[in-house]
Motif scaffolding. Structure first.
Motif, mmCIF file in Angstrom:
data_model
loop_
_atom_site.group_PDB
_atom_site.id
_atom_site.type_symbol
_atom_site.label_atom_id
_atom_site.label_comp_id
_atom_site.label_asym_id
_atom_site.label_seq_id
_atom_site.Cartn_x
_atom_site.Cartn_y
_atom_site.Cartn_z
ATOM 1 N N UNK A 55 6.786 8.603 -6.418
ATOM 2 C CA UNK A 55 5.741 9.933 -6.967
ATOM 3 C C UNK A 55 4.332 9.726 -6.395
ATOM 4 N N UNK A 56 3.766 8.676 -6.522
ATOM 5 C CA UNK A 56 2.391 8.482 -5.908
ATOM 6 C C UNK A 56 2.371 8.951 -4.457
ATOM 7 N N UNK A 274 -4.278 -0.513 2.680
ATOM 8 C CA UNK A 274 -5.069 0.027 3.422
ATOM 9 C C UNK A 274 -4.419 1.007 4.658
ATOM 10 N N UNK A 275 -3.500 0.281 5.133
ATOM 11 C CA UNK A 275 -2.636 1.221 6.234
ATOM 12 C C UNK A 275 -2.371 2.657 5.658
ATOM 13 N N UNK A 281 -1.577 11.504 2.416
ATOM 14 C CA UNK A 281 -0.278 10.502 2.424
ATOM 15 C C UNK A 281 -0.051 10.424 0.846
ATOM 16 N N UNK A 282 -1.061 10.133 0.232
ATOM 17 C CA UNK A 282 -0.836 9.940 -1.454
ATOM 18 C C UNK A 282 -1.662 10.646 -2.074
ATOM 19 N N UNK A 314 8.189 1.933 2.111
ATOM 20 C CA UNK A 314 7.411 2.204 3.252
ATOM 21 C C UNK A 314 6.846 0.880 3.856
ATOM 22 N N UNK A 315 7.765 -0.079 3.949
ATOM 23 C CA UNK A 315 7.221 -1.308 4.688
ATOM 24 C C UNK A 315 6.491 -2.303 3.648
#
Length: 361
Positions: A55-56, A274-275, A281-282, A314-315
């Motif tokens: 959700x974030x 940080x990536x 994106x968020x 997401x890694x």
């Protein structure tokens, strides 16, 4: 081996197999129940945390509720007897008089139901009922955490989810109210009680406070905007209403957060790698109010070694540190109310569950 000795051996084998079954049965219940319960608890936690993380990032998510666990147990037995014929020297020391075996197999079947529907959405978005709030307040040794977490307004004193505006700050009067309520509760002079009247469910009862806690009570009453007591020898009874403000009624008006509010606050507490700090994106959140200021969901490229709960997305690993009691307590509280919403969705379905998975060990 003589015939009567052979009969005794066979009877002993049968008794051993029967006793083995009697032992394995209860043992399988005691071991299996704990294992299933632990697995369901862990996967429920992980499912909720993953939903919060997704959700974030603005991603959709779905939930599955475990509606049934059927564990089928199979037992298999075998027994054998080796006999020798002829002179004893032909087989002495080379035969096993009796052999037996007991095989145990457990085949669980897990039944899931999708969490969806109007009942689920309604309960998720509805304010936490006043009776539930007060029952929780009466069950904890001090109310500060519960008041800060679940109450967003009390007689006009605001405790917002987020601080909106560049100069927004928490209302110090609300937190002062929390401190005073906690002090009076721990001193035993304030308690939440049932009201015998039909129109009011609960009261705040303040008794035996003079003279040691007279000043504290006066400050508490003044913060609520209520008239100060003229006679400190009498008990103070303040009716509690599910409302934003109840000053005109001479009582305390309380409004509460919803489960969705708690989820949103926890979502805002995620530490974005940080990536992933790229525009769009968020979801970005304003600064959090008092309920969320001490909680944090960490992120790490490597799997954390000291996490009480962790999921990978997401890694990156997103996790709650095992020593972070404020975040663990917030997550536990949120999980309690979210689980109620999930359970109501699962039990309200009239159709058969759509996913049943047999598992063979």
């Amino acid at each position: 081996m003589r015939f009567h000795q052979l009969i005794m051996v066979i009877l002993g084998a049968i008794i051993a197999v029967i006793c083995g079954c009697a032992v394995v049965g209860p043992t399988s219940i005691s071991m299996g129940r704990a294992d299933y319960n632990e697995a369901i608890n862990k996967t429920d936690d992980a499912q909720m945390l993953m939903s919060i993380v997704r959700g974030r990032y603005g991603e959709t998510f779905s939930l599955l509720a475990v509606t049934g666990v059927a564990a089928n147990v199979r037992f298999g037995t075998s027994a054998g007897v080796n006999l020798g014929f002829g002179p004893d020297e032909n087989y002495a020391g080379n035969l096993v008089p009796f052999s037996g075996g007991l095989a145990y197999e457990e085949n669980p079947t897990i039944t899931y139901a999708p969490v969806q529907g109007a009942q689920y959405v309604r309960q998720l978005l509805s304010s936490i009922p006043l009776d539930i709030l007060l029952l929780i307040l009466r069950s904890v040794p001090e109310p500060s955490h519960i008041l800060t977490l679940l109450v967003n307004k009390i007689n006009g004193l605001q405790n917002p989810n987020f601080l909106l505006g560049p100069s927004a700050e928490p209302d110090p009067r609300f937190m002062r109210h929390v401190d005073l309520a906690t002090e009076l509760r721990k001193a035993g002079v304030m308690q939440w009680v049932d009201d015998p009247r039909k129109e009011v469910e609960f009261d705040v009862l303040i008794s035996g406070y003079a003279p040691e806690y007279s000043q504290t009570v006066r400050e508490y009453i003044a913060l609520l905007g209520l008239p100060l007591p003229a006679d400190e020898s009498k008990d103070i009874v303040l009716p509690v209403y599910f409302a934003v403000n109840a000053r005109e009624l001479g009582g305390i008006g309380i409004s509460t957060r919803s489960t969705a509010d708690l989820i949103e606050i926890l979502r805002a507490a995620i530490e974005i790698p940080q990536e992933h700090n790229r525009p769009g994106l968020t979801i970005n959140y304003p600064p959090m109010g008092p309920a969320g200021k001490d909680i944090r969901i960490h992120s790490s490229k490597d799997k954390p070694k000291t996490a009480s709960l962790a999921v990978k997305y997401r890694g990156y690993w997103f996790y709650i540190e095992e020593t972070d009691q404020p975040t663990k307590l917030f997550f536990k509280s949120m999980r309690l109310f979210w689980s109620v919403s999930i359970a109501s969705s699962a039990t309200s379905r009239t159709a058969a569950p759509v996913l049943t998975i047999p598992v063979s060990n």
